[in-house]
Design an enzyme around this catalytic site. Structure first.
Site, PDB file in Angstrom:
ATOM      1  N   SER A  48      -1.176   1.032  -2.287  1.00  0.00           N
ATOM      2  CA  SER A  48      -1.927   0.118  -1.424  1.00  0.00           C
ATOM      3  C   SER A  48      -1.398  -1.288  -1.693  1.00  0.00           C
ATOM      4  CB  SER A  48      -3.428   0.217  -1.730  1.00  0.00           C
ATOM      5  OG  SER A  48      -3.697  -0.184  -3.050  1.00  0.00           O
ATOM      6  N   HIS A 161      -5.452   6.571  -2.648  1.00  0.00           N
ATOM      7  CA  HIS A 161      -5.037   7.243  -3.881  1.00  0.00           C
ATOM      8  C   HIS A 161      -5.516   8.685  -3.974  1.00  0.00           C
ATOM      9  CE1 HIS A 161      -4.541   3.126  -6.063  1.00  0.00           C
ATOM     10  NE2 HIS A 161      -3.636   3.348  -5.140  1.00  0.00           N
ATOM     11  N   GLN A 169     -11.384   2.704  -2.921  1.00  0.00           N
ATOM     12  CA  GLN A 169     -10.245   3.272  -3.653  1.00  0.00           C
ATOM     13  C   GLN A 169     -10.544   3.666  -5.101  1.00  0.00           C
ATOM     14  OE1 GLN A 169      -6.178   1.479  -2.950  1.00  0.00           O
ATOM     15  NE2 GLN A 169      -6.479   0.812  -5.050  1.00  0.00           N
ATOM     16  N   GLU A 170     -11.293   2.805  -5.826  1.00  0.00           N
ATOM     17  CA  GLU A 170     -11.447   3.066  -7.262  1.00  0.00           C
ATOM     18  C   GLU A 170     -12.878   2.815  -7.730  1.00  0.00           C
ATOM     19  OE1 GLU A 170      -8.576   0.834  -9.559  1.00  0.00           O
ATOM     20  OE2 GLU A 170      -7.131   1.007  -7.925  1.00  0.00           O
ATOM     21  N   GLU A 211      -4.454   7.874  -9.917  1.00  0.00           N
ATOM     22  CA  GLU A 211      -4.641   7.078 -11.133  1.00  0.00           C
ATOM     23  C   GLU A 211      -5.435   7.828 -12.201  1.00  0.00           C
ATOM     24  OE1 GLU A 211      -6.058   3.245  -9.881  1.00  0.00           O
ATOM     25  OE2 GLU A 211      -4.048   2.686  -9.199  1.00  0.00           O
ATOM     26  N   ASP A 248     -12.764  -1.074  -7.076  1.00  0.00           N
ATOM     27  CA  ASP A 248     -11.706  -1.704  -6.294  1.00  0.00           C
ATOM     28  C   ASP A 248     -11.854  -1.182  -4.879  1.00  0.00           C
ATOM     29  OD1 ASP A 248      -9.530  -2.781  -5.105  1.00  0.00           O
ATOM     30  OD2 ASP A 248      -8.023  -1.765  -6.340  1.00  0.00           O
ATOM     31  N   GLU A 291     -13.208  -5.667  -6.945  1.00  0.00           N
ATOM     32  CA  GLU A 291     -11.862  -6.134  -6.611  1.00  0.00           C
ATOM     33  C   GLU A 291     -11.619  -5.983  -5.113  1.00  0.00           C
ATOM     34  OE1 GLU A 291      -9.008  -4.159  -9.109  1.00  0.00           O
ATOM     35  OE2 GLU A 291      -7.465  -4.277  -7.564  1.00  0.00           O
ATOM     36  N   ASP A 318      -6.753  -9.021  -5.829  1.00  0.00           N
ATOM     37  CA  ASP A 318      -5.511  -8.266  -6.084  1.00  0.00           C
ATOM     38  C   ASP A 318      -4.571  -8.495  -4.901  1.00  0.00           C
ATOM     39  OD1 ASP A 318      -3.509  -6.403  -6.525  1.00  0.00           O
ATOM     40  OD2 ASP A 318      -4.752  -4.652  -6.136  1.00  0.00           O
ATOM     41  N   LYS A 343      -0.357  -8.058 -11.843  1.00  0.00           N
ATOM     42  CA  LYS A 343       0.604  -6.947 -11.780  1.00  0.00           C
ATOM     43  C   LYS A 343       1.996  -7.562 -11.791  1.00  0.00           C
ATOM     44  CE  LYS A 343      -2.194  -3.864  -8.844  1.00  0.00           C
ATOM     45  NZ  LYS A 343      -2.532  -3.552  -7.428  1.00  0.00           N
ATOM     46  N   HIS A 371      -1.985  -1.860 -14.162  1.00  0.00           N
ATOM     47  CA  HIS A 371      -0.956  -0.881 -13.806  1.00  0.00           C
ATOM     48  C   HIS A 371      -0.770  -0.868 -12.293  1.00  0.00           C
ATOM     49  CE1 HIS A 371      -4.093   2.484 -12.814  1.00  0.00           C
ATOM     50  NE2 HIS A 371      -4.438   1.307 -12.349  1.00  0.00           N
ATOM     51  N   ARG A 372       0.113   0.019 -11.804  1.00  0.00           N
ATOM     52  CA  ARG A 372       0.181   0.364 -10.382  1.00  0.00           C
ATOM     53  C   ARG A 372      -0.180   1.842 -10.247  1.00  0.00           C
ATOM     54  NH1 ARG A 372       2.034  -3.839  -7.057  1.00  0.00           N
ATOM     55  NH2 ARG A 372       0.724  -2.632  -5.655  1.00  0.00           N
ATOM     56  N   SER A 373      -0.442   2.264  -9.006  1.00  0.00           N
ATOM     57  CA  SER A 373      -0.805   3.677  -8.845  1.00  0.00           C
ATOM     58  C   SER A 373       0.385   4.590  -9.141  1.00  0.00           C
ATOM     59  CB  SER A 373      -1.387   3.938  -7.463  1.00  0.00           C
ATOM     60  OG  SER A 373      -0.562   3.399  -6.468  1.00  0.00           O
ATOM     61  N   LYS A 394      -6.762  -2.905 -16.566  1.00  0.00           N
ATOM     62  CA  LYS A 394      -7.076  -1.810 -15.644  1.00  0.00           C
ATOM     63  C   LYS A 394      -5.873  -0.884 -15.648  1.00  0.00           C
ATOM     64  CE  LYS A 394      -6.918  -1.710 -10.891  1.00  0.00           C
ATOM     65  NZ  LYS A 394      -7.372  -1.758  -9.493  1.00  0.00           N
TER      66      LYS A 394
HETATM   67  P1  PGA Z   1      -1.687   0.177  -6.013  1.00  0.00           P
HETATM   68  O1  PGA Z   1      -3.208   0.305  -6.417  1.00  0.00           O
HETATM   69  O2  PGA Z   1      -0.868   0.169  -7.237  1.00  0.00           O
HETATM   70  O3  PGA Z   1      -1.493   1.394  -5.130  1.00  0.00           O
HETATM   71  O4  PGA Z   1      -1.548  -1.109  -5.238  1.00  0.00           O
HETATM   72  C1  PGA Z   1      -3.786  -0.367  -7.484  1.00  0.00           C
HETATM   73  C2  PGA Z   1      -4.750  -1.406  -6.999  1.00  0.00           C
HETATM   74  O5  PGA Z   1      -4.964  -1.579  -5.789  1.00  0.00           O
HETATM   75  O6  PGA Z   1      -5.312  -2.117  -7.808  1.00  0.00           O
HETATM   76 ZN    ZN Z   2      -6.435  -3.274  -6.126  1.00  0.00          ZN
END
Ligand code: PGA
Ligand code: ZN
Length: 442
Positions: A48, A161, A169-170, A211, A248, A291, A318, A343, A371-373, A394
């Protein structure tokens, strides 16, 4: 042991194509110094992705890895970057990073690729640490580094994800009510086991999302939050005291910029209705951090949300800030959000990452190293989080090695620090609980 000085001059730079946690190609860089010291670093990748991120260069050759190969970026490292940095010292991180940006010459690192540049930048940093035989966190953070970050642990996945109908998403556990990092992790695993058991009982067969959280076939934010609450209680913990919750929303994925509306659970909401939807959930669950509550271009709704909730809720940018100092500065100026997700691959070099963290901390924005996904086994961000006193990290769930690599590294760092180690959780909890929650109407 007598103190020695090293030149740290780079003798060789080698890049190779490896695979990330989704089985997509990514870059690994190895550096060899004239002293014979080696270091290796690899680059993660998002799904994302924010539209203002630095450019990830991929081959677009449909014959290999569905176009996702990174051989062009690797060629750029061998043909363009290596000849310029061989002979320079790995101790000159800032100089090398600046040179990498100059060599690329574009504002978003699209010529050489942010993935090519970051791989080199991180390998240089680790080579410096290895040269002096220091752990990376200590090399980057010096004597001051001693705080273990509060982890925002992603236990339930949706959005891009996971292949379930959930829009957000999270869903993360925030284990802040524990005295040490390792106790916080143990408690989190205990809650996660209860969550898995709960889903089995409800026959919500579940796979694991990108994740490392579960990805049950549920459709609403409320259902997900209530599962987390039940799991916390079943594990014998008290919401708020032991665990808070974080989300998130990744709402750029849920926003239609042509109509300026948000889409969730089959409904189309105006920005006002969107905030009302969230207000209800914020008031009913111990949510302490959200987030990307609003879309990356929806500065106005971001501003309204920050004015309304920014005093008692962590609002994290983010996709909004993309670890970019210009976008963060705009946020600071317009009083938008109060924390930034960091990131390194969104901006492209370690030095720029450190500068953004500094800017955020100077303006009292929270910093969450992320991190990243799509991840690798490289735990660089764990060391980084301790080195810069980020206080939060995270890095996904507690089920996959690409995520556990970071938690395991933090467990090692906690042990290395011994009696100097301090866990950020209780401090953040106290700080938050002192901030008055507004009276609610619902
Ligand atoms: P991404 O997801 O690494 O797919 O961007 C992580 C996030 O959105 O925080
Ligand atoms: Zn995010």
């Amino acid at each position: 042991m007598s103190w020695r000085t090293y030149s740290g001059r780079i003798r060789e730079v080698h890049a190779r194509e490896i695979l990330d946690s989704r089985g997509n190609p990514t870059i690994e860089v190895e550096i060899l110094t004239e002293e014979g010291v080696r270091a290796r670093a690899s680059v993660p990748s998002g799904a994302s992705t924010g539209k203002y991120e630095a450019h990830e260069l991929r081959d677009a050759d449909p014959q290999r890895y569905n176009g996702k190969g990174v051989l062009r970026a690797i060629r750029n490292i061998h043909d363009e970057i290596a000849p310029h940095i061989i002979g320079l010292s790995v101790l000159d991180q800032a100089y090398i990073d600046h040179l990498l940006c100059r060599l690329d010459g574009t504002p978003n690192k699209s010529r050489l690729g942010a993935n090519a540049i970051l791989g080199v930048s991180l390998a240089v940093a680790r080579a410096g640490a290895n040269l002096y035989g220091l752990p990376l966190w200590q090399w980057l953070g010096g004597q001051r580094a001693h705080i273990l970050p509060l982890p925002l642990v992603n236990v339930l996945n949706g959005g891009k994800h996971a292949p379930n109908p959930l829009d957000v998403q999270e869903f993360m556990l925030v284990p802040w009510g524990f005295p040490t990092f390792h106790e916080a992790i143990e408690a989190t695993v205990r809650v996660f086991r209860q969550l898995q058991r709960l889903l089995e009982e409800k026959q919500l067969a579940t796979g694991i999302g990108d994740e490392g959280g579960v990805a049950p076939q549920i459709a609403t934010t409320k259902e997900a939050l209530s599962l987390l609450m039940q799991a916390i209680e079943r594990a014998g913990f008290t919401p708020d005291d032991h665990f808070a919750l974080a989300l998130d929303v990744a709402s750029s994925e849920l926003y239609d910029s042509s109509t300026q509306t948000y889409h969730i659970e089959g409904k189309t909401l105006t920005p006002d209705q969107w905030l009302t939807y969230w207000e209800h959930l914020i008031n009913h669950y111990p949510i302490v951090s959200i987030e990307d509550l609003c879309a990356e271009d929806d500065w106005h709704t971001w501003q309204v949300a920050t004015t309304r909730w920014g005093k008692h809720l962590q609002l994290v940018g983010d996709d909004l800030f993309v670890t970019n100092p210009n976008r963060l500065q705009q946020g600071i100026t317009q009083h938008v959000a109060n924390a930034i997700l960091i990131k390194p691959n969104q901006i492209g070099t370690l030095t720029e990452t450190l500068h953004v963290i500094e800017l955020a901390q100077f303006h009292h924005y929270g910093t969450i190293i992320s991190h990243r996904s799509g991840e690798t086994e490289d735990p660089f961000i764990a060391d980084l989080a301790v080195a810069v006193h980020a206080r939060q990290i995270k890095t996904g769930g507690v089920t996959r090695t690409d995520r556990l690599a970071k938690y395991n590294q933090l467990l090692r760092i906690e042990e290395q620090l011994g009696g100097h180690a301090e866990y950020a959780g209780p401090h953040i909890q106290t700080q938050r609980q002192q901030q008055q929650k507004p009276k609610t109407s619902s």
